[in-house]
Design a protein around this motif. Structure first.
Motif, mmCIF file in Angstrom:
data_model
loop_
_atom_site.group_PDB
_atom_site.id
_atom_site.type_symbol
_atom_site.label_atom_id
_atom_site.label_comp_id
_atom_site.label_asym_id
_atom_site.label_seq_id
_atom_site.Cartn_x
_atom_site.Cartn_y
_atom_site.Cartn_z
ATOM 1 N N UNK A 96 37.429 46.338 -22.270
ATOM 2 C CA UNK A 96 38.499 45.423 -22.694
ATOM 3 C C UNK A 96 39.124 44.739 -21.483
ATOM 4 N N UNK A 97 39.327 43.421 -21.587
ATOM 5 C CA UNK A 97 39.848 42.652 -20.464
ATOM 6 C C UNK A 97 38.757 42.053 -19.605
ATOM 7 N N UNK A 98 37.510 42.509 -19.820
ATOM 8 C CA UNK A 98 36.388 41.964 -19.056
ATOM 9 C C UNK A 98 35.524 41.071 -19.945
ATOM 10 N N UNK A 99 36.069 40.721 -21.077
ATOM 11 C CA UNK A 99 35.459 39.716 -21.938
ATOM 12 C C UNK A 99 36.590 38.912 -22.577
ATOM 13 N N UNK A 100 36.306 37.662 -22.877
ATOM 14 C CA UNK A 100 37.298 36.774 -23.492
ATOM 15 C C UNK A 100 36.684 36.168 -24.744
ATOM 16 N N UNK A 101 37.440 36.219 -25.843
ATOM 17 C CA UNK A 101 36.972 35.763 -27.142
ATOM 18 C C UNK A 101 37.533 34.376 -27.459
ATOM 19 N N UNK A 102 36.954 33.683 -28.448
ATOM 20 C CA UNK A 102 37.512 32.384 -28.844
ATOM 21 C C UNK A 102 39.004 32.442 -29.146
ATOM 22 N N UNK A 103 39.481 33.572 -29.680
ATOM 23 C CA UNK A 103 40.900 33.704 -30.006
ATOM 24 C C UNK A 103 41.794 33.723 -28.772
ATOM 25 N N UNK A 104 41.213 33.907 -27.592
ATOM 26 C CA UNK A 104 42.009 33.954 -26.358
ATOM 27 C C UNK A 104 42.327 32.560 -25.814
ATOM 28 N N UNK A 119 27.226 23.522 -30.673
ATOM 29 C CA UNK A 119 27.247 24.960 -30.466
ATOM 30 C C UNK A 119 28.686 25.451 -30.408
ATOM 31 N N UNK A 120 29.090 26.362 -31.315
ATOM 32 C CA UNK A 120 30.466 26.863 -31.267
ATOM 33 C C UNK A 120 30.713 27.674 -30.005
ATOM 34 N N UNK A 121 31.991 27.780 -29.636
ATOM 35 C CA UNK A 121 32.334 28.551 -28.452
ATOM 36 C C UNK A 121 31.989 30.024 -28.664
ATOM 37 N N UNK A 122 31.439 30.630 -27.644
ATOM 38 C CA UNK A 122 31.040 32.031 -27.704
ATOM 39 C C UNK A 122 31.915 32.851 -26.766
ATOM 40 N N UNK A 123 31.906 34.190 -26.916
ATOM 41 C CA UNK A 123 32.646 35.025 -25.966
ATOM 42 C C UNK A 123 32.108 34.836 -24.554
ATOM 43 N N UNK A 124 32.964 35.063 -23.573
ATOM 44 C CA UNK A 124 32.561 34.996 -22.175
ATOM 45 C C UNK A 124 32.762 36.391 -21.579
ATOM 46 N N UNK A 125 31.729 36.875 -20.893
ATOM 47 C CA UNK A 125 31.776 38.214 -20.324
ATOM 48 C C UNK A 125 31.793 38.149 -18.803
ATOM 49 N N UNK A 126 32.496 39.076 -18.190
ATOM 50 C CA UNK A 126 32.429 39.216 -16.747
ATOM 51 C C UNK A 126 30.993 39.575 -16.360
ATOM 52 N N UNK A 127 30.538 39.125 -15.194
ATOM 53 C CA UNK A 127 29.134 39.356 -14.823
ATOM 54 C C UNK A 127 28.718 40.821 -14.811
ATOM 55 N N UNK A 128 29.653 41.743 -14.579
ATOM 56 C CA UNK A 128 29.263 43.147 -14.490
ATOM 57 C C UNK A 128 29.330 43.879 -15.829
ATOM 58 N N UNK A 129 29.625 43.189 -16.921
ATOM 59 C CA UNK A 129 29.624 43.831 -18.231
ATOM 60 C C UNK A 129 28.178 44.121 -18.626
ATOM 61 N N UNK A 188 37.032 22.747 -23.547
ATOM 62 C CA UNK A 188 36.481 22.653 -22.193
ATOM 63 C C UNK A 188 35.523 23.804 -21.915
ATOM 64 N N UNK A 189 35.876 24.992 -22.376
ATOM 65 C CA UNK A 189 35.002 26.143 -22.167
ATOM 66 C C UNK A 189 33.697 25.975 -22.934
ATOM 67 N N UNK A 190 33.768 25.407 -24.133
ATOM 68 C CA UNK A 190 32.546 25.157 -24.892
ATOM 69 C C UNK A 190 31.593 24.250 -24.146
ATOM 70 N N UNK A 191 32.130 23.216 -23.494
ATOM 71 C CA UNK A 191 31.289 22.337 -22.680
ATOM 72 C C UNK A 191 30.615 23.110 -21.549
ATOM 73 N N UNK A 192 31.389 23.940 -20.873
ATOM 74 C CA UNK A 192 30.834 24.724 -19.760
ATOM 75 C C UNK A 192 29.736 25.656 -20.257
ATOM 76 N N UNK A 193 29.945 26.281 -21.403
ATOM 77 C CA UNK A 193 28.937 27.194 -21.941
ATOM 78 C C UNK A 193 27.656 26.457 -22.304
ATOM 79 N N UNK A 194 27.788 25.280 -22.904
ATOM 80 C CA UNK A 194 26.595 24.509 -23.263
ATOM 81 C C UNK A 194 25.811 24.102 -22.023
ATOM 82 N N UNK A 195 26.530 23.714 -20.960
ATOM 83 C CA UNK A 195 25.851 23.322 -19.727
ATOM 84 C C UNK A 195 25.100 24.514 -19.120
ATOM 85 N N UNK A 196 25.754 25.660 -19.067
ATOM 86 C CA UNK A 196 25.114 26.860 -18.503
ATOM 87 C C UNK A 196 23.907 27.254 -19.335
ATOM 88 N N UNK A 197 24.041 27.213 -20.651
ATOM 89 C CA UNK A 197 22.920 27.562 -21.537
ATOM 90 C C UNK A 197 21.736 26.626 -21.306
#
Length: 293
Positions: free
Chosen positions: A114-122, A1-11, A130-139
């Protein structure tokens, strides 16, 4: 699974969904916040041209309608009809003019968040991995059957895991920035003074990376426990067909070996214990991720 954007919980969820249809609207956190955009600010010449064409069509259409009505309708009816058409055209023109000054809803939503989400380019390669691993575990946890059935409700996955993922992403983003700065500063001639500054900074970065590694390891461990509980739950569901197999044996081999029937009962009892232990282990692993009070 490729890395996806990460959003702040309140987005809002609508902004998250927007990434799937209009990803080009999203701007990495490392770039300046997008400015308000309207048709006038994006392409003033093109917008003015479209307005002039609209006015020409409205005026030309009104004149043509006036000629036709004057030739076919009584004078008083034609006059009132012309006034009504002029009013409709004026209201429509005002609406078109107002629309040219309104920002696209999708662009506005993304700009405000803006600033409340982080993209792969960040992220650099190490942080992204490492973030990809965390996302897969959460999913894995959030989509598990035991989660959807509420068997792990006391862990509050819907609240805890998005917070954990956002915290991890923010730290990994900062690690990316500092790694880049260190590489830039280290270019050129190495000096004792430079090493005296960069040495402690590198060690601090290593400690931070190790801490994030341990945190993601905890998420992975939790996901493994949840997968085990899911497997036990599927096995239990398969055992529900046991009565059908017993009936099948009775109909096809009435004097058959009763050990098979006893085996179903023994397996069901053992599986119930396994399922209980698996869910308890998943809950224990999930509680290690609980947010502080």
């Amino acid at each position: 699974m490729p890395m996806e954007p990460v959003f702040a919980p309140d987005v809002p969820a609508r902004v998250r969904r927007l990434y799937g249809t209009r990803p080009e609207l999203f701007v990495p956190a490392g770039q300046p916040k997008p400015k308000r955009e309207t048709p006038w600010s994006i392409a003033p010449g093109n917008t003015l041209g479209q307005l002039l064409v609209w006015l020409a069509v409205c005026v030309g259409g009104w004149i043509l309608a006036l000629i036709v009505m004057a030739a076919t309708l009584p004078a008083e009816v034609a006059a009132w009809s012309a006034v009504v058409l002029a009013g409709i055209a004026a209201v429509a023109t005002v609406g078109v003019v107002v629309k040219t000054g309104i920002e696209d809803r999708g662009h506005k939503a993304v700009r405000l968040e803006h600033g409340k989400y982080l993209l792969p380019a960040d992220f650099d390669e190490d942080a992204g991995r490492l973030l990809g691993r965390a996302q897969r575990a959460v999913k894995t946890v959030l989509e598990a059957t035991v989660t959807r059935r509420g068997l792990l409700d006391d862990v509050q996955n819907d609240l805890v895991l998005p917070e954990q993922l956002w915290d991890i992403a923010q730290v990994l983003r900062e690690q990316t920035i500092l790694r880049t700065r260190q590489r830039e500063v280290a270019r050129g001639m190495a000096t004792a003074e430079l090493e005296a500054v960069l040495g402690p900074q590198r060690r601090a970065l290593v400690l931070s990376v190790d801490a994030m590694q341990r945190k993601v390891d905890l998420l992975d461990r939790y996901a493994d426990r949840v997968r085990s509980a899911d497997a036990a739950l599927r096995a239990e569901a398969a055992l529900e067909d046991g009565d059908r197999y017993i009936e099948l044996l009775a109909r096809s081999e009435p004097a058959g070996d009763t050990a098979v029937v006893q085996g179903f009962a023994d397996e069901a009892s053992a599986l119930r214990d396994t399922l209980t232990r698996s869910i308890d282990a998943a809950r224990d692993a999930g509680r290690t991720l609980a947010l502080p009070e």
